[in-house]
Design an enzyme around this catalytic site. Structure first.
Site, PDB file in Angstrom:
ATOM      1  N   ARG A  46      49.768  65.201 -47.501  1.00 19.89           N
ATOM      2  CA  ARG A  46      50.348  65.170 -48.852  1.00 19.89           C
ATOM      3  C   ARG A  46      51.372  64.035 -48.924  1.00 19.89           C
ATOM      4  O   ARG A  46      51.443  63.313 -49.901  1.00 19.89           O
ATOM      5  CB  ARG A  46      51.011  66.515 -49.207  1.00 19.89           C
ATOM      6  CG  ARG A  46      51.919  66.411 -50.423  1.00 19.89           C
ATOM      7  CD  ARG A  46      52.256  67.725 -51.127  1.00 19.89           C
ATOM      8  NE  ARG A  46      52.364  68.877 -50.289  1.00 19.89           N
ATOM      9  CZ  ARG A  46      53.422  69.155 -49.495  1.00 19.89           C
ATOM     10  NH1 ARG A  46      54.470  68.369 -49.469  1.00 19.89           N
ATOM     11  NH2 ARG A  46      53.410  70.232 -48.737  1.00 19.89           N
ATOM     12  N   TYR A  98      48.598  57.626 -76.529  1.00 16.14           N
ATOM     13  CA  TYR A  98      47.609  58.530 -75.969  1.00 16.14           C
ATOM     14  C   TYR A  98      47.995  59.980 -76.301  1.00 16.14           C
ATOM     15  O   TYR A  98      49.126  60.398 -76.033  1.00 16.14           O
ATOM     16  CB  TYR A  98      47.536  58.310 -74.459  1.00 16.14           C
ATOM     17  CG  TYR A  98      46.533  59.192 -73.775  1.00 16.14           C
ATOM     18  CD1 TYR A  98      45.175  59.018 -74.006  1.00 16.14           C
ATOM     19  CD2 TYR A  98      46.922  60.205 -72.922  1.00 16.14           C
ATOM     20  CE1 TYR A  98      44.246  59.835 -73.395  1.00 16.14           C
ATOM     21  CE2 TYR A  98      46.001  61.028 -72.302  1.00 16.14           C
ATOM     22  CZ  TYR A  98      44.661  60.839 -72.541  1.00 16.14           C
ATOM     23  OH  TYR A  98      43.739  61.641 -71.940  1.00 16.14           O
ATOM     24  N   ASP A 170      52.784  51.979 -70.283  1.00 15.91           N
ATOM     25  CA  ASP A 170      51.455  52.493 -69.930  1.00 15.91           C
ATOM     26  C   ASP A 170      50.483  51.338 -70.159  1.00 15.91           C
ATOM     27  O   ASP A 170      50.191  50.973 -71.296  1.00 15.91           O
ATOM     28  CB  ASP A 170      51.119  53.702 -70.819  1.00 15.91           C
ATOM     29  CG  ASP A 170      49.760  54.310 -70.481  1.00 15.91           C
ATOM     30  OD1 ASP A 170      48.916  53.604 -69.883  1.00 15.91           O
ATOM     31  OD2 ASP A 170      49.514  55.478 -70.833  1.00 15.91           O
ATOM     32  N   LYS A 195      40.470  54.743 -65.843  1.00 16.76           N
ATOM     33  CA  LYS A 195      39.904  53.827 -66.835  1.00 16.76           C
ATOM     34  C   LYS A 195      39.517  52.498 -66.180  1.00 16.76           C
ATOM     35  O   LYS A 195      38.711  52.498 -65.284  1.00 16.76           O
ATOM     36  CB  LYS A 195      40.882  53.673 -67.989  1.00 16.76           C
ATOM     37  CG  LYS A 195      41.536  54.999 -68.450  1.00 16.76           C
ATOM     38  CD  LYS A 195      40.553  55.989 -69.062  1.00 16.76           C
ATOM     39  CE  LYS A 195      41.135  57.391 -69.243  1.00 16.76           C
ATOM     40  NZ  LYS A 195      42.370  57.488 -70.007  1.00 16.76           N
TER      41      LYS A 195
HETATM   42  C1  LIG Z   1      43.442  58.410 -70.164  1.00 18.19           C
HETATM   43  C2  LIG Z   1      44.814  57.952 -70.447  1.00 18.19           C
HETATM   44  C3  LIG Z   1      45.923  58.617 -69.913  1.00 18.19           C
HETATM   45  C4  LIG Z   1      45.790  59.893 -69.083  1.00 18.19           C
HETATM   46  O1  LIG Z   1      45.149  59.669 -67.871  1.00 18.19           O
HETATM   47  P1  LIG Z   1      44.253  60.773 -67.109  1.00 18.19           P
HETATM   48  O2  LIG Z   1      43.775  60.039 -65.912  1.00 18.19           O
HETATM   49  O3  LIG Z   1      43.172  61.196 -68.041  1.00 18.19           O
HETATM   50  O4  LIG Z   1      45.172  61.899 -66.772  1.00 18.19           O
HETATM   51  C5  LIG Z   1      47.170  58.114 -70.185  1.00 18.19           C
HETATM   52  N1  LIG Z   1      47.340  57.017 -70.966  1.00 18.19           N
HETATM   53  C6  LIG Z   1      46.301  56.365 -71.503  1.00 18.19           C
HETATM   54  C7  LIG Z   1      46.539  55.160 -72.350  1.00 18.19           C
HETATM   55  C8  LIG Z   1      45.005  56.804 -71.270  1.00 18.19           C
HETATM   56  O5  LIG Z   1      43.969  56.164 -71.828  1.00 18.19           O
END
Ligand SMILES: *Cc1c(COP(=O)(O)O)cnc(C)c1O
Length: 379
Positions: A46, A98, A170, A195
């Site tokens: 971990r 998001y 982000d 993504k």
């Molecule tokens: C998908 C996404 C998230 C969340 O990520 P997960 O891997 O689904 O938990 C956060 N910010 C943006 C811009 C996203 O597209």
């Protein structure tokens, strides 16, 4: 080194025992200690795992930060950033973001005494006006999801730093190929590695990249204390993904520009939101701040019936949540990704029943446009 070289080599020394070129999946929970009080830097998985460490070094290098920490999802990465704060601290965040991040802030973190003010971060005066003495974080998404508005990261960092707050970006929509917030003055970058970074729609994960040793120490402590870590297998998948990040993003970008032009020329499309189009309100800023415009586009079809008729007819494009995969994904923000955003907020932001979002993949652009042509015919 150049970006493409770093994608392939940063943090990825050949494995010392065998010379394996690819970092192995260290599928182990613990590590033997040669004697009491002595170990090889790894005690329990971990806390630290070599596959995850390699990915963390790789992603930190790509974002031009010093430290990376990987998590089980983008949401758990974002959550840990806010766990470095204390009850009573205030956050200024983008109003168009998001849906899952809004849900985390509003339904979870507020219960623990954090307060949030949501503003249009593309307007620097609104950002300044929202900052209070107790503001600790300015949280940005640029481009925003799904309206594709652009915020000036350097100007936001200036305003936030003068007030003693840190800037967290982000960067999921861009990947570091398109935009590197730390170079523009941000303190922390978060990603859903699910993504573009992984890029193959086969893993869920997240990362926090930072430059400050002090902040990184807090994140490292929380990574171990809270325990929402990325597994060795997922770490390996994302490393495999980042090796081709530069070539994938180049193609995503070419297809994104071509798709936006096609949509803008189609009479059934009322409006196209894409920072690469000259009529986008922040086109000049996007050109300055980003290396290309990416492959996320949203467009307005007028009514829910139009959106449904269109989405039901696409064949090659997959109707699905998520984005950033090699395959083109298409979605309906109002009912899918932004379902948890209150209706009055959706209305104000322009997330209408007729809005469609497309994450343009790396297929042949002629095939993608052909698929949309066919879907428009049934509308
Ligand atoms: C998908 C996404 C998230 C969340 O990520 P997960 O891997 O689904 O938990 C956060 N910010 C943006 C811009 C996203 O597209």
């Amino acid at each position: 080194m150049g970006f493409a070289t770093d994608c392939i080599h940063a943090g990825q020394e050949p494995e010392p025992h065998t010379g394996a070129v690819t970092i192995p999946i260290y599928q182990t929970s613990t590590y033997v200690q040669p004697e009491l009080g002595r170990h090889k830097g790894y005690e329990y998985a971990r806390t630290k795992n070599p596959t995850r460490s390699a990915l963390e070094a790789n992603l930190a290098a790509l974002e031009r930060g010093r430290h990376g920490h990987c998590f089980a999802s983008g949401m758990s990465a974002i959550d840990v950033v806010f766990r470095t704060l204390q009850a009573g601290d205030h956050v200024v965040a983008g109003e168009d973001m998001y849906g899952g991040s809004f849900r985390l802030f509003h339904r979870v973190l507020e219960k623990f005494g954090l307060t949030f003010t949501y503003v249009d971060t593309s307007n620097i005066d609104s950002v300044s006006a929202a900052i209070k003495p107790e503001t600790k974080v300015l949280y940005l998404e640029t481009p925003t999801n799904p309206m594709m508005r652009i915020s000036d990261i350097a100007a936001c960092a200036d305003v936030a730093h003068r007030a003693g707050a840190m800037v967290v970006v982000d960067n999921t929509f861009c990947s570091p190929y398109i935009q590197r917030p730390i170079e523009l003055g941000a303190d922390v970058v978060v990603h859903s590695t699910t993504k573009f970074l992984n890029g193959h729609s086969d893993s869920v994960g997240g990362v926090v990249v930072s430059n400050s040793d002090e902040f990184a120490e807090k994140v490292g402590f929380l990574q171990n204390a809270v325990g929402a870590i990325l597994s060795p297998f997922d770490s390996w998948l994302v490393l495999r993904g980042t090796k081709t990040l530069a070539v994938r993003m180049k193609r995503h970008e070419e297809n994104g520009v071509a798709m936006a032009r096609y949509l803008a020329s189609n009479r059934k499309v009322k409006k196209v939101n894409y920072p690469g189009l000259p009529d986008h309100p922040q086109h000049a800023l996007a050109k300055r701040q980003m290396n290309g415009f990416g492959s996320m586009i949203s467009f307005e079809l007028g009514t829910r019936e139009n959106a449904k008729a269109f989405l039901d007819r696409v064949k090659l494009c997959s109707l699905a949540e998520s984005l950033g995969g090699v395959e083109t994904l298409i979605s309906h923000p109002e009912s899918m990704t932004h379902g948890s955003v209150p209706p009055e907020n959706r209305k104000r932001l322009g997330i209408t029943p007729g809005l469609v979002r497309i994450s343009v993949g790396i297929e042949d652009i002629e095939d993608l446009i052909g698929d949309l042509e066919n879907a428009f015919e049934g509308m």
